[in-house]
Structures are given as structure tokens and as C-alpha cells.
Design an enzyme around this catalytic site. Sequence first.
Site, PDB file in Angstrom:
ATOM      1  CB  SER A 264      -0.838   0.000   1.280  1.00 54.46           C
ATOM      2  OG  SER A 264      -1.383   1.286   1.524  1.00 54.46           O
TER       3      SER A 264
ATOM      4  CE1 TYR B  15      -4.170  -1.583   5.251  1.00 53.37           C
ATOM      5  CE2 TYR B  15      -3.184   0.504   4.601  1.00 53.37           C
ATOM      6  CZ  TYR B  15      -3.717  -0.725   4.259  1.00 53.37           C
ATOM      7  OH  TYR B  15      -3.796  -1.101   2.934  1.00 53.37           O
TER       8      TYR B  15
HETATM    9  P1  NAD Z   1     -11.358  -6.019  -0.325  1.00 54.47           P
HETATM   10  O1  NAD Z   1     -11.951  -6.058   1.026  1.00 54.47           O
HETATM   11  O2  NAD Z   1     -12.245  -5.723  -1.471  1.00 54.47           O
HETATM   12  O3  NAD Z   1     -10.588  -7.386  -0.608  1.00 54.47           O
HETATM   13  C1  NAD Z   1      -9.984  -8.120   0.423  1.00 54.47           C
HETATM   14  C2  NAD Z   1     -10.604  -9.504   0.474  1.00 54.47           C
HETATM   15  O4  NAD Z   1      -9.963 -10.222   1.526  1.00 54.47           O
HETATM   16  C3  NAD Z   1     -12.099  -9.492   0.792  1.00 54.47           C
HETATM   17  O5  NAD Z   1     -12.770 -10.290  -0.159  1.00 54.47           O
HETATM   18  C4  NAD Z   1     -12.183 -10.102   2.182  1.00 54.47           C
HETATM   19  O6  NAD Z   1     -13.359 -10.865   2.365  1.00 54.47           O
HETATM   20  C5  NAD Z   1     -10.946 -10.965   2.227  1.00 54.47           C
HETATM   21  N1  NAD Z   1     -10.457 -11.192   3.589  1.00 54.47           N
HETATM   22  C6  NAD Z   1     -10.396 -10.308   4.612  1.00 54.47           C
HETATM   23  N2  NAD Z   1      -9.918 -10.885   5.708  1.00 54.47           N
HETATM   24  C7  NAD Z   1      -9.664 -12.173   5.381  1.00 54.47           C
HETATM   25  C8  NAD Z   1      -9.158 -13.275   6.109  1.00 54.47           C
HETATM   26  N3  NAD Z   1      -8.835 -13.163   7.407  1.00 54.47           N
HETATM   27  N4  NAD Z   1      -9.009 -14.457   5.467  1.00 54.47           N
HETATM   28  C9  NAD Z   1      -9.358 -14.588   4.154  1.00 54.47           C
HETATM   29  N5  NAD Z   1      -9.841 -13.573   3.430  1.00 54.47           N
HETATM   30  C10 NAD Z   1     -10.004 -12.384   4.033  1.00 54.47           C
HETATM   31  O7  NAD Z   1     -10.187  -4.942  -0.237  1.00 54.47           O
HETATM   32  P2  NAD Z   1      -9.006  -4.541  -1.267  1.00 54.47           P
HETATM   33  O8  NAD Z   1      -8.882  -3.072  -1.174  1.00 54.47           O
HETATM   34  O9  NAD Z   1      -9.193  -5.168  -2.580  1.00 54.47           O
HETATM   35  O10 NAD Z   1      -7.748  -5.164  -0.524  1.00 54.47           O
HETATM   36  C11 NAD Z   1      -6.759  -5.924  -1.187  1.00 54.47           C
HETATM   37  C12 NAD Z   1      -5.375  -5.434  -0.798  1.00 54.47           C
HETATM   38  O11 NAD Z   1      -5.168  -4.116  -1.302  1.00 54.47           O
HETATM   39  C13 NAD Z   1      -5.112  -5.351   0.701  1.00 54.47           C
HETATM   40  O12 NAD Z   1      -3.826  -5.880   0.972  1.00 54.47           O
HETATM   41  C14 NAD Z   1      -5.137  -3.856   0.982  1.00 54.47           C
HETATM   42  O13 NAD Z   1      -4.371  -3.517   2.103  1.00 54.47           O
HETATM   43  C15 NAD Z   1      -4.548  -3.336  -0.298  1.00 54.47           C
HETATM   44  N6  NAD Z   1      -4.764  -1.914  -0.566  1.00 54.47           N
HETATM   45  C16 NAD Z   1      -6.020  -1.419  -0.750  1.00 54.47           C
HETATM   46  C17 NAD Z   1      -6.183  -0.065  -1.004  1.00 54.47           C
HETATM   47  C18 NAD Z   1      -7.556   0.535  -1.235  1.00 54.47           C
HETATM   48  O14 NAD Z   1      -7.661   1.760  -1.324  1.00 54.47           O
HETATM   49  N7  NAD Z   1      -8.612  -0.240  -1.335  1.00 54.47           N
HETATM   50  C19 NAD Z   1      -5.073   0.788  -1.090  1.00 54.47           C
HETATM   51  C20 NAD Z   1      -3.809   0.258  -0.913  1.00 54.47           C
HETATM   52  C21 NAD Z   1      -3.669  -1.103  -0.660  1.00 54.47           C
END
Ligand code: NAD
Length: 269
Positions: free
Chosen positions: A142, A155
Site C-alpha cells: 500500500s 495499518y
Molecule cells: P477487499 O476487502 O475488497 O478485498 C480483500 C478480500 O480479503 C475481501 O474479499 C475479504 O473478504 C478478504 N479477507 C479479509 N480478511 C480475510 C481473512 N482473514 N481471510 C481470508 N480472506 C479475508 O479490499 P481490497 O482493497 O481489494 O484489498 C486488497 C489489498 O489491497 C489489501 O492488501 C489492501 O491492504 C490493499 N490496498 C487497498 C487499497 C484501497 O484503497 N482499497 C489501497 C492500498 C492497498
Amino acid sequence: GWLQNEVALITGGGSGLGLALVERFLKEGASVAVLERSAEKCADLEQKFGGKVLAVQGDVCSAADNQNAVKATVARFGKLDCFIGNAAVWDHGARLINTSMEQLDKGFDELFAINVKGYLLGAKAAADELVKSCGSMIFTLSNSAFYAEGGGPLYTASKHAAVGLIRELAFELAPKVRVNGVGPCGMKTDLRGPQALGQQDTRIMDSRSPEAIKAILPLQFFPEPEEFTGPFVLLASRQNNQTLTGVMINADAGLGVRGIRNVAGGLEL
Ligand code: NAD
């Protein structure tokens, strides 16, 4: 496709970036398995992709669930070439001063168990198969892996910890397995927060707006999840990546070159 005959396992592939990676890796010719906590999202994956995607319901915090996911992937597709640690939760920027001692105490355990222990246990479960296939690991970071205020202390510390994990594993698994990270910036996903902070039903865009994200980025647009998938394909591709390991790709639309007085220097161009 760049990933013809490759087999990938993606954690948190049920929505957001993980789902975009499932679609992109399929398009590039890979077979894809997912370890996902939400049973509903697992059912959606099976329905949307049929037999093309193996959805394994489980929790990345559980050693047994990680092992089960790797076993099921190899049973279905015969091998594993790429493990993508991606499942995580956010903290909606909960700051030290405004968060109670108890919330920090419990919130740390819950968030670090997913964001850091989940990556470690996934790496452990996948390691033997990846050594066999001379494959790779990729972890979703991130902007919070590098800068302040993309989250709160929970975080931001968790994403910095993932950087340390990548460096150490890149060393330990060389020369067989390449280990890298991709650090996206803000995007509209289902990203939630820990129950301990009362954030289990709060999504990222409930506390951030597309306009605000666009405004802080030198490249001045609000990226879609699929627009972050290119670096993952590059890192996973054997043809394109013989030399990158222990590398973090900042896929954050230029945050690292934000000016002090202006977000972008070329706004008049
Ligand atoms: P998201 O919630 O859409 O996807 C994450 C998925 O992980 C979800 O489907 C959730 O059900 C699943 N999950 C959560 N906890 C879990 C667990 N304990 N075991 C198994 N599955 C689990 O969110 P996203 O934004 O797509 O996140 C994906 C990655 O992107 C993460 O590492 C997040 O930190 C990173 N990220 C997101 C952003 C943003 O703005 N959305 C920015 C930077 C980084």
C-alpha cells in the site's frame, strides 16, 4: 498471455484488487485458486467463473486454512507457480490519540493477524511448492508501506512489516523463488476494518472520496482495481521477470514524487 500454464493462488480474491487479479491472471492464461474468508464471495466466484477458478473458503489467519488452500490448488491444477498474499483489512485512519487503549490492544491483534501473520502463514504454506516450481510470491502492500497518513498506526505499521517480510523471504528463498511487493494507492473496493475498532461493516469509500484521492495523486486520476494488476503480471511472468526479487513496486500514481508546493508540476502542460 504472459502467464500461460502458470498456476496462481490469491488470498482475498473475492472482491476488490484480489478479484481484479483473478480476472487478469485468467486473461493472461493462468489457472487461478482463491483463499477467501467470505462464503458468499466464494459462491460468487464459483458462479462467475465456473470450474476455471477454485474458490477455497477459509481464513488467512489459520495455518490449517492456508495449508488446505495450497493442497487444494495443487490437487486441482497439479502445481503452484505464484502465491499472492493480498487479503487485508484497513483501519480507516484511526489515530493514536483518538483510539482507546483497549481498541488499539485488540485492534492490533486482529489487524496484524490478517495483514502480517496471514502473509507469513501463506508464504509458509506455499513455500515448498514454489521451491519445486521455481515460482514467485507477490504481496499486496500500500502507499502505507512507505508514507504516513494512508492509514493510522495499526495499518501503516502492518504494511511496513510486510516490507520486512518481503525482504527477508526474498533473501531466504533465493535463488529458487522470487519474492516481491506491489503497493497500490486508494481505490474503490470492499476493504473494511477490524471488528475491534467497530469497522467490520465500514468500507474504504465510506471514509474517503474519489475526488480527494484523485486530488492528492500526481497522475491526477482515481484508479480502478484492474489498473493495478499490470505490475503483478510483470512480477509473476517468467519471461518478463528474471531479475526482480526483494523489490517493492510503488503503484501509487506518483505519490513519491508529489511536490512540496504543487501536487504535480505539469498541470499546465
Ligand atoms: P477487499 O476487502 O475488497 O478485498 C480483500 C478480500 O480479503 C475481501 O474479499 C475479504 O473478504 C478478504 N479477507 C479479509 N480478511 C480475510 C481473512 N482473514 N481471510 C481470508 N480472506 C479475508 O479490499 P481490497 O482493497 O481489494 O484489498 C486488497 C489489498 O489491497 C489489501 O492488501 C489492501 O491492504 C490493499 N490496498 C487497498 C487499497 C484501497 O484503497 N482499497 C489501497 C492500498 C492497498
